[in-house]
Design a protein around this motif. Structure first.
Motif, PDB file in Angstrom:
ATOM      1  N   VAL A   1       9.527  -1.416  -2.086  1.00  0.00           N
ATOM      2  CA  VAL A   1       9.752  -1.170  -0.662  1.00  0.00           C
ATOM      3  C   VAL A   1       8.419  -1.125   0.074  1.00  0.00           C
ATOM      4  N   TYR A   2       7.427  -0.442  -0.513  1.00  0.00           N
ATOM      5  CA  TYR A   2       6.101  -0.372   0.115  1.00  0.00           C
ATOM      6  C   TYR A   2       5.468  -1.760   0.189  1.00  0.00           C
TER       7      TYR A   2
ATOM      8  N   THR B   1      15.832   2.735   1.175  1.00  0.00           N
ATOM      9  CA  THR B   1      16.148   1.798   0.101  1.00  0.00           C
ATOM     10  C   THR B   1      16.166   0.386   0.673  1.00  0.00           C
ATOM     11  N   MET B   2      16.037  -0.622  -0.193  1.00  0.00           N
ATOM     12  CA  MET B   2      16.080  -1.997   0.280  1.00  0.00           C
ATOM     13  C   MET B   2      17.461  -2.329   0.838  1.00  0.00           C
TER      14      MET B   2
ATOM     15  N   GLN C   1       0.076  -2.570  -3.319  1.00  0.00           N
ATOM     16  CA  GLN C   1       0.631  -1.545  -4.193  1.00  0.00           C
ATOM     17  C   GLN C   1       0.823  -0.234  -3.441  1.00  0.00           C
ATOM     18  N   ALA C   2       1.896   0.451  -3.755  1.00  0.00           N
ATOM     19  CA  ALA C   2       2.162   1.754  -3.150  1.00  0.00           C
ATOM     20  C   ALA C   2       1.106   2.760  -3.599  1.00  0.00           C
ATOM     21  N   PRO C   3       0.792   3.753  -2.767  1.00  0.00           N
ATOM     22  CA  PRO C   3      -0.245   4.730  -3.144  1.00  0.00           C
ATOM     23  C   PRO C   3       0.024   5.410  -4.474  1.00  0.00           C
TER      24      PRO C   3
ATOM     25  N   ALA D   1       8.597   2.428   8.367  1.00  0.00           N
ATOM     26  CA  ALA D   1       9.341   3.304   7.457  1.00  0.00           C
ATOM     27  C   ALA D   1       9.097   2.889   6.011  1.00  0.00           C
ATOM     28  N   CYS D   2       8.957   1.592   5.775  1.00  0.00           N
ATOM     29  CA  CYS D   2       8.752   1.089   4.405  1.00  0.00           C
ATOM     30  C   CYS D   2       7.397   1.486   3.839  1.00  0.00           C
ATOM     31  N   VAL D   3       6.374   1.603   4.693  1.00  0.00           N
ATOM     32  CA  VAL D   3       5.028   1.902   4.189  1.00  0.00           C
ATOM     33  C   VAL D   3       4.709   3.389   4.309  1.00  0.00           C
TER      34      VAL D   3
END
Length: 716
Positions: free
Chosen positions: A621-622, A700-701, A605-607, A689-691
């Motif tokens: 994305v993350y 963006t994806m 999960q993203a932060p 870059a994604c994380v």
């Protein structure tokens, strides 16, 4: 008198013939003719029979003169015609988030009164014409998220009134034009990220004293020293120089002072504070080939609060938590036993004499037949909206009915916090995957129906296809295509009981990486509601016989909530194809597995997911970035460092800070693919870059997929 009437009628008819569409209207009709597809009918009222275009959708007039054409996010597919430039009073053009292709016509730039040109999120290509410098009144130029290329024309600096310049996520190359800093003094927003700009950062950059927010020069190929003049920018400006080829000491003045390392990561040649790489008397910032020449010195970017939260998450479970889990498991086992006994006495007599009101997944055996039975009582009723128990197909290819499904052989594939998944083999050999959801929710059928049928309309090679569903008070079933090669989690790490394990080659991993990206681009941009998955992880990415990935479990949380399911209930509700005495033994281990799966899931999960309720596409994305790290390193999302735990993203940061050799990070199974090191490094840059801890700074994806496509083409 009769003659007078004739004259009046003649004048009236002449006036009627003279009333026709003006020149501006015909110019806009040429725009309409350049559109090959208008799925939402946005231009449906653009008719030549009108007197003027001022009442047309997206057209704004002032004193009967066209001053604005604004048609964003309407899926228009076509090219930009030159006729727009013939609108003498045109001030604003906004065609963002459509599907325009081709180049930017020079004639469009003849509308010299243009103040804003917003073409973000299309597929426009080619160079930026030199005629851009003729737009003396231009204040906003947003060409981001396209495929423009070539170098910036020197005439751009003639746009003295330009306040917002966004050229990010394109293929622009070359150095910035001379006079960039001294010519564009009105700039308030500047984003040049994710291009291929090279050369040095202009020394006059510090003259842009009107800049605000983030000045983004990241993900380019800028070289040389950071000019000290950057410190002259307003102190509140955040300067993002990450992922370039800058070198030498970081100036310590003005806006560059007291900045954390996150503004400079990804430049292995940089040295001095705030980085941990001290400047030497020799070549500043030189690093050996084996110590991550491609990785940042401090990653991932993020504030101390976020890192503290992650570190705390990685400290492991306390003794009290472990005891609580064990006690919960014991209680769960007892409840499962009681539930099974109750179900067995009420329902599973169907193995001997199944009545007309019962149905089950039957399991073939030697001399007997066991049932995974689901029973409906005559006294139970659905909401008034549901008239019968029946299978609802979601496409014309469904050639089986409910009886065939419920009489088929079924094998438990897995259990999670949201139901049980069966592999079901029909009598004709067709294999399906059937997921059982929760009980209850009988008054929410219409809500369930709307949601499941929307999901059923999604058709893409990298999205698991939902073929049918079944609803009753005590049973909700989702029927999918069966994907035969298991999950990406198993392909990466194996699982208990596997006789042999064949590691994935890099070519297979890259194929999977691209396929996942392609599927997410479809969900984010081309699905009817521009969906967010929200729970992406390797266990819900399934692989077919060709190692093509299929994203599964999309929308499952929402459906389970409507159906009344919950992780607690589902973990205590696990039928088995084994005799009763074996059920309790398997239930204990599998309940723990459910807990572990849920616990690991949080690491994807993203932060910001901990703070924000509404899911964002940048969450996906993350999650995608963490999956890529897992595929590159071969490690699980939780890495053990000594006696403590650390999430995979922070572990990569530790490796970078300690300057470990590349071989310490890459999956050992990738050793035979040593010749692909350059490709792996390129994917790792995209991954990082994604994380990024800031969702705004993640690509963006669509941009990720485009970057992967270019990578593959460049290595073919």
């Amino acid at each position: 008198m009769f003659s007078l009437v004739l004259v009046v009628l003649a004048l009236f008819n002449f006036h009627g013939l003279a009333t026709c569409l003006n020149n501006e209207g015909y110019a806009l009709l040429s725009f309409k003719q350049s559109i090959y597809a208008d799925p939402e009918g946005s231009l449906s009222n653009w008719n030549s029979s009108d007197d003027s275009p001022c009442s047309w959708n997206g057209v704004t007039c002032k004193e009967q003169r066209v001053v604005s054409v604004s048609i964003p996010k309407k899926k228009l597919y076509g090219f930009l015609p030159s006729a727009l430039g013939s609108l003498p009073d045109l001030r604003h053009v906004n065609l963002r988030n459509n599907k325009f292709f081709g180049g930017l016509p020079v004639e469009l730039l003849q509308a010299q009164g243009l103040q804003s040109l917003v073409l973000y999120g299309n597929s426009l290509s080619g160079p930026l014409p030199t005629e851009i410098g003729k737009l003396k009144y231009l204040q906003t130029l947003d060409l981001s998220d396209n495929v423009f290329n070539g170098s910036l024309p020197s005439s751009l600096v003639q746009c003295k009134r330009l306040r917002a310049l966004d050229l990010s996520q394109n293929n622009f190359t070359g150095s910035l034009p001379d006079g960039f800093g001294s010519g564009l003094l009105s700039l308030e927003k500047l984003d040049l990220s994710f291009n291929k700009f090279n050369g040095t950062i202009p020394s006059d950059f510090g003259n842009l004293s009107s800049l605000q927010g983030t000045v983004d020069l990241s993900h380019n190929l800028f070289t040389g020293l950071i000019p000290a003049s950057l410190g002259n920018l307003p102190e509140k400006v955040y300067i993002d120089l990450t992922y370039n080829n800058l070198s030498g000491p970081i100036p310590q003045n003005g806006a560059l002072m007291n900045r954390g390392p996150t503004a400079f990561i990804g430049n292995p040649g940089l040295c001095g504070p705030p980085l941990k790489n001290p400047c030497s008397s020799g070549t500043p910032g030189a690093s050996s080939p084996s110590s991550f020449p491609f990785l940042p010195n401090n990653y991932p970017p993020g504030n101390s609060d976020e890192n503290e939260g992650k570190n705390e998450r990685g400290r492991g479970l306390s003794k009290g938590s472990v005891i609580a889990i064990i006690v919960s498991d014991i209680i769960g086992i007892c409840l499962v036993g009681l539930l099974f006994s109750y179900c067995y006495t009420r329902v599973c007599s169907c193995s001997k004499d199944k009545d007309d009101n019962g149905y089950g997944f039957e399991k073939g055996g030697k001399g007997k037949k066991d049932c995974l039975c689901f029973r409906k009582d005559e006294s139970e009723t659905l909401s008034e909206n549901v008239e019968q128990y029946d299978l609802v197909p979601l496409d014309t290819q469904v050639a089986f009915d409910l009886d065939e499904l419920l009489k088929a052989s079924a094998f438990v594939l897995g259990k999670s916090g949201i139901g049980i998944v069966y592999k079901v083999v029909l009598e004709d050999g067709l294999t399906l995957a059937v997921r059982r959801l929760g009980e209850g929710g009988s008054q929410r059928f219409k809500e369930f129906q709307t949601e499941v049928e929307a999901i059923g309309k999604l058709r893409h090679p990298n999205i698991a296809t939902l073929r049918a569903y079944y609803w009753s008070v005590d049973e909700k079933l989702l029927i999918y295509d069966y994907i035969p090669n298991g999950s990406l989690a198993t392909a990466l790490h194996g699982k208990a009981g596997m006789v042999s394990f064949t590691p994935l080659l890099w070519s297979d991993r890259l194929k999977i990486i691209k396929g996942i990206a392609r599927g997410l681009v479809y969900l984010h941009e081309f699905s009817p509601k521009k969906y967010v998955h929200g729970d992406l992880k390797p266990s819900n990415i399934l692989l077919d016989q060709n190692m093509e990935p299929h994203i599964s479990d999309f929308g499952l949380g929402r459906l389970a909530n409507i159906a009344g399911g919950s992780p607690t209930m589902q973990s205590n509700r696990m039928p088995s194809d084994k005799p009763q005495e074996r059920l309790q033994k398997s239930a204990s281990s599998e309940a723990t597995a459910v807990y572990s799966s849920m616990n690991l899931g949080s690491y994807y999960q993203a932060p910001e997911a901990m703070k924000v309720v509404k899911p964002s596409q940048k969450w996906d994305v993350y999650s995608y970035g963490v999956i890529l790290l897992e595929m590159i390193t071969g490690r699980s999302p939780v890495v053990y460092v000594g006696t403590s735990e650390m999430d995979l993203v922070n572990w990569i940061q530790l490796c970078i800070e300690e300057k470990r050799p590349l071989s310490d990070v890459l999956d050992p199974y990738l050793a035979p693919d040593a010749d692909k090191e350059e490709e792996i490094i390129a994917v790792l840059k995209i991954t990082m870059a994604c994380v990024h801890s800031s969702p705004e700074r993640r690509p963006t994806m669509r941009h990720v997929f485009d970057a992967l496509e270019r990578l593959v083409l460049s290595t073919d």
